[in-house]
Design an enzyme around this catalytic site. Structure first.
Site, PDB file in Angstrom:
ATOM      1  N   GLU A 158      -6.281 -15.183  -4.163  1.00  0.00           N
ATOM      2  CA  GLU A 158      -6.040 -15.234  -5.606  1.00  0.00           C
ATOM      3  C   GLU A 158      -6.248 -16.627  -6.210  1.00  0.00           C
ATOM      4  O   GLU A 158      -5.368 -17.148  -6.885  1.00  0.00           O
ATOM      5  CB  GLU A 158      -4.633 -14.683  -5.902  1.00  0.00           C
ATOM      6  CG  GLU A 158      -4.502 -13.257  -5.368  1.00  0.00           C
ATOM      7  CD  GLU A 158      -3.114 -12.627  -5.554  1.00  0.00           C
ATOM      8  OE1 GLU A 158      -2.212 -13.309  -6.051  1.00  0.00           O
ATOM      9  OE2 GLU A 158      -2.959 -11.449  -5.205  1.00  0.00           O
ATOM     10  N   ASN A 199     -10.066 -13.547  -1.570  1.00  0.00           N
ATOM     11  CA  ASN A 199      -9.487 -12.266  -1.995  1.00  0.00           C
ATOM     12  C   ASN A 199      -8.837 -12.450  -3.362  1.00  0.00           C
ATOM     13  O   ASN A 199      -8.173 -13.460  -3.597  1.00  0.00           O
ATOM     14  CB  ASN A 199      -8.414 -11.875  -0.948  1.00  0.00           C
ATOM     15  CG  ASN A 199      -7.826 -10.497  -1.147  1.00  0.00           C
ATOM     16  OD1 ASN A 199      -8.559  -9.516  -1.211  1.00  0.00           O
ATOM     17  ND2 ASN A 199      -6.498 -10.411  -1.239  1.00  0.00           N
ATOM     18  N   HIS A 235      -5.701  -3.114  -7.286  1.00  0.00           N
ATOM     19  CA  HIS A 235      -4.418  -2.579  -7.776  1.00  0.00           C
ATOM     20  C   HIS A 235      -4.712  -1.943  -9.136  1.00  0.00           C
ATOM     21  O   HIS A 235      -4.705  -2.627 -10.168  1.00  0.00           O
ATOM     22  CB  HIS A 235      -3.385  -3.702  -7.908  1.00  0.00           C
ATOM     23  CG  HIS A 235      -3.009  -4.308  -6.592  1.00  0.00           C
ATOM     24  ND1 HIS A 235      -2.318  -3.601  -5.635  1.00  0.00           N
ATOM     25  CD2 HIS A 235      -3.240  -5.538  -6.075  1.00  0.00           C
ATOM     26  CE1 HIS A 235      -2.115  -4.389  -4.575  1.00  0.00           C
ATOM     27  NE2 HIS A 235      -2.682  -5.560  -4.811  1.00  0.00           N
ATOM     28  N   GLU A 263      -6.440  -3.913  -1.076  1.00  0.00           N
ATOM     29  CA  GLU A 263      -5.022  -3.607  -1.366  1.00  0.00           C
ATOM     30  C   GLU A 263      -4.904  -2.412  -2.310  1.00  0.00           C
ATOM     31  O   GLU A 263      -4.094  -2.412  -3.235  1.00  0.00           O
ATOM     32  CB  GLU A 263      -4.332  -4.838  -1.991  1.00  0.00           C
ATOM     33  CG  GLU A 263      -4.448  -6.098  -1.151  1.00  0.00           C
ATOM     34  CD  GLU A 263      -3.732  -7.315  -1.748  1.00  0.00           C
ATOM     35  OE1 GLU A 263      -2.952  -7.151  -2.712  1.00  0.00           O
ATOM     36  OE2 GLU A 263      -3.963  -8.422  -1.245  1.00  0.00           O
ATOM     37  N   ASP A 265      -4.121   0.542  -4.579  1.00  0.00           N
ATOM     38  CA  ASP A 265      -3.105   1.484  -5.055  1.00  0.00           C
ATOM     39  C   ASP A 265      -3.446   1.822  -6.508  1.00  0.00           C
ATOM     40  O   ASP A 265      -4.317   1.181  -7.113  1.00  0.00           O
ATOM     41  CB  ASP A 265      -1.658   0.990  -4.858  1.00  0.00           C
ATOM     42  CG  ASP A 265      -1.389  -0.418  -5.350  1.00  0.00           C
ATOM     43  OD1 ASP A 265      -2.035  -0.839  -6.332  1.00  0.00           O
ATOM     44  OD2 ASP A 265      -0.527  -1.102  -4.762  1.00  0.00           O
TER      45      ASP A 265
HETATM   46  O1  9MR Z   1       3.513  -6.498  -0.918  1.00  0.00           O
HETATM   47  C1  9MR Z   1       3.912  -7.828  -1.091  1.00  0.00           C
HETATM   48  C2  9MR Z   1       5.356  -7.848  -1.548  1.00  0.00           C
HETATM   49  O2  9MR Z   1       6.206  -7.382  -0.529  1.00  0.00           O
HETATM   50  C3  9MR Z   1       5.743  -9.238  -1.947  1.00  0.00           C
HETATM   51  O3  9MR Z   1       7.032  -9.222  -2.502  1.00  0.00           O
HETATM   52  C4  9MR Z   1       4.739  -9.765  -2.950  1.00  0.00           C
HETATM   53  C5  9MR Z   1       5.068 -11.150  -3.409  1.00  0.00           C
HETATM   54  O4  9MR Z   1       4.037 -11.657  -4.200  1.00  0.00           O
HETATM   55  O5  9MR Z   1       3.455  -9.764  -2.359  1.00  0.00           O
HETATM   56  C6  9MR Z   1       3.036  -8.489  -2.123  1.00  0.00           C
HETATM   57  O6  9MR Z   1       1.693  -8.456  -1.713  1.00  0.00           O
HETATM   58  C7  9MR Z   1       0.755  -9.032  -2.602  1.00  0.00           C
HETATM   59  C8  9MR Z   1      -0.394  -9.534  -1.779  1.00  0.00           C
HETATM   60  O7  9MR Z   1       0.071 -10.405  -0.789  1.00  0.00           O
HETATM   61  C9  9MR Z   1      -1.425 -10.215  -2.632  1.00  0.00           C
HETATM   62  N1  9MR Z   1      -1.858  -9.373  -3.712  1.00  0.00           N
HETATM   63  C10 9MR Z   1      -0.818  -8.746  -4.489  1.00  0.00           C
HETATM   64  C11 9MR Z   1       0.181  -8.034  -3.614  1.00  0.00           C
HETATM   65  C12 9MR Z   1       1.244  -7.338  -4.442  1.00  0.00           C
HETATM   66  O8  9MR Z   1       2.040  -8.260  -5.099  1.00  0.00           O
END
Ligand code: 9MR
Length: 461
Positions: A158, A199, A235, A263, A265
């Protein structure tokens, strides 16, 4: 990556957590073969994110092991977990995910080495002339720890703002845009065989942010910086998969890069209803079809196994139901549309006759074949009254078929009359319970499923 389009048949039963779920064979689009099996036959993977706490939910892990062949640790390889204070490392949680993946014949996408979020405070507190050394040490130590065990790394996660400029985080502020090349080179030196990715989210369609990523990776490629792929998080909001997604992926692959859906969803305003679930099914199929249509799209990963594991309700109050499995790990319409998009069909290929009176086992099997190969899924059900403790299933492969790999069982020899034996974690089958395994094989034209199964010396139904 070779692509095949002639998958012939798929099963109509799906073993989940010891239950046999009958797929709806009369309904177009219903399909029950594991997504991974279907995906592999198309030359891609189908993955999921798993957190360490997920590993103690046996229903969840049964679905994960049966359906997915790639794992992304949800949180366990992020900087706040792996190096919570300067120079002190903790790889236990990430190792647990890797070991689950290895014991289930799944590969792992490392996630992630450098990210502005889930970054321990000590990094942000460093004087800027110490950030580069800290970043390089972190990358080198973590990528070396996992060297040889990962398919890919999200090296930088990101890095972009929505307008396509680089985010002004600790790394950018200390090193400028050069931190990206430096991070990639450092990761490559530590694990030369891992595919190295950048990513991000909101880069699935063509827009200012994906234009920024496109400019960056074009430049990195032309400078010879080691970069292998771009991860599109995906997402989505139901009904809003960008129509430019496929063309956007193609412009990245035209640079000589892989792309991956990392990722996936698709969130819905709660409560979900039949029309939003149907739109979600369409969205999932659209995403899978986009990946299949782009020759260097290597695979699709969903972010979590089921709705119960999803990050969405915690971050977007009132929204959820974003995955292919409901809160009880029952497949939703999006599961069926995904399986169908991957070439699953409704053909039932149960090859065995009804049980003889004294039989204590039943076997169903299905073949998914393409021009030179096939995958076969086999489910054994204990129809007796005594538990099975350790199993060996004998059967005969069709002529010309040679097993090249197996999951959830070890199979010897590779052709002719073979025995599939349980592995460490699935030898016990309670009365009424089922166990599934499978294998990939090459063939020379005969794609028939085996029949005549004998379990521990007893002929099965
Ligand atoms: O799924 C992850 C969640 O458990 C954490 O709290 C969160 C914190 O930012 O990160 C989530 O995963 C993220 C991923 O690492 C990067 N892209 C966005 C995802 C959803 O927030």
């Amino acid at each position: 990556m070779p692509r095949t389009t002639t998958a012939l048949a798929a099963a109509a039963t799906l073993a989940v957590g010891g239950l046999l779920l009958a797929a709806v064979t009369s309904q177009a689009g219903a399909a029950g073969t594991g997504l991974k099996t279907l995906a592999e036959a198309k030359g891609i993977y189908f993955g999921t994110a798993l957190t360490q706490s997920n590993l103690s939910n046996s229903t969840l892990t049964a679905v994960a092991g049966a359906q997915f062949d790639m794992v992304t640790p949800g949180n366990e390889m992020k900087w706040d977990t792996t190096e919570p204070s300067n120079g002190s490392y903790n790889f236990g949680p990430g190792d647990a995910i890797v070991s689950f993946a290895q014991s289930h014949d799944m590969r792992v996408r490392g996630h992630n080495l450098v990210w502005h979020s889930q970054l321990p405070g000590w990094v942000n507190g460093l004087p800027s002339n110490q950030v580069q050394a800290a970043m390089e040490a972190h990358i080198t130590t973590e990528a070396t720890h996992y060297k040889g065990k990962l398919y890919a790394w999200d090296v930088v996660n990101e890095p972009f703002n929505e307008d396509g400029s680089l985010r002004q985080d600790a790394f950018y502020n200390a090193m400028g845009s050069g931190y990206l090349a430096d991070a990639l080179r450092t990761a490559h030196a530590a694990d030369p065989n891992a595919k190295l990715y950048l990513n991000d989210y909101n880069i699935e369609g063509q827009n200012a942010k994906s234009d920024g990523m496109y400019r960056l990776v074009s430049q990195l490629k032309s400078q010879g910086v080691p970069i292998d792929g771009v991860g599109l998080e995906s997402h989505f909001i139901v009904g809003q998969v960008p129509s430019s997604m496929r063309a956007n992926m193609q412009r990245f692959t035209a640079l000589g890069l892989d792309v991956a859906i990392t990722e996936l969803d698709d969130r819905i305003q709660l409560p979900a209803n039949s029309s939003t679930l149907a739109q979600q099914a369409t969205d999932y199929a659209t995403v899978v079809n986009n990946c299949l249509a782009v020759s260097r799209c290597v695979g699709v990963s969903q972010w979590g196994v089921g709705d119960a594991d999803s990050w969405i309700p915690g971050t977007f109050p009132g929204q959820g139901a974003a995955t292919m499995y409901d809160n009880n790990y029952q497949p939703k319409p999006a599961y069926n549309s995904t399986a169908t998009a991957l070439g699953g069909s409704t053909t039932t290929t149960t090859t065995t006759p009804p049980p003889p009176p004294n039989s204590t086992c039943a076997v169903t099997d299905s073949v998914n074949a393409w021009n030179t190969g096939l995958t076969e899924s086999i489910t054994i059900t204990n129809t007796g009254t005594a538990p099975i403790n350790g199993w060996s299933l004998a059967f005969t492969l069709a002529g010309g078929q040679t097993v090249t790999s197996a999951w959830n069982a070890s199979i010897t020899p590779a052709s002719g009359q073979v025995a599939a034996k349980n592995v460490g974690y699935n030898g016990s089958v309670a009365p009424g319970a089922s166990v599934s395994f499978g294998f990939q094989a090459t063939h020379t034209g005969n794609t028939s499923a085996p029949g005549d199964f004998t379990l521990n010396g007893t002929r099965c139904a």
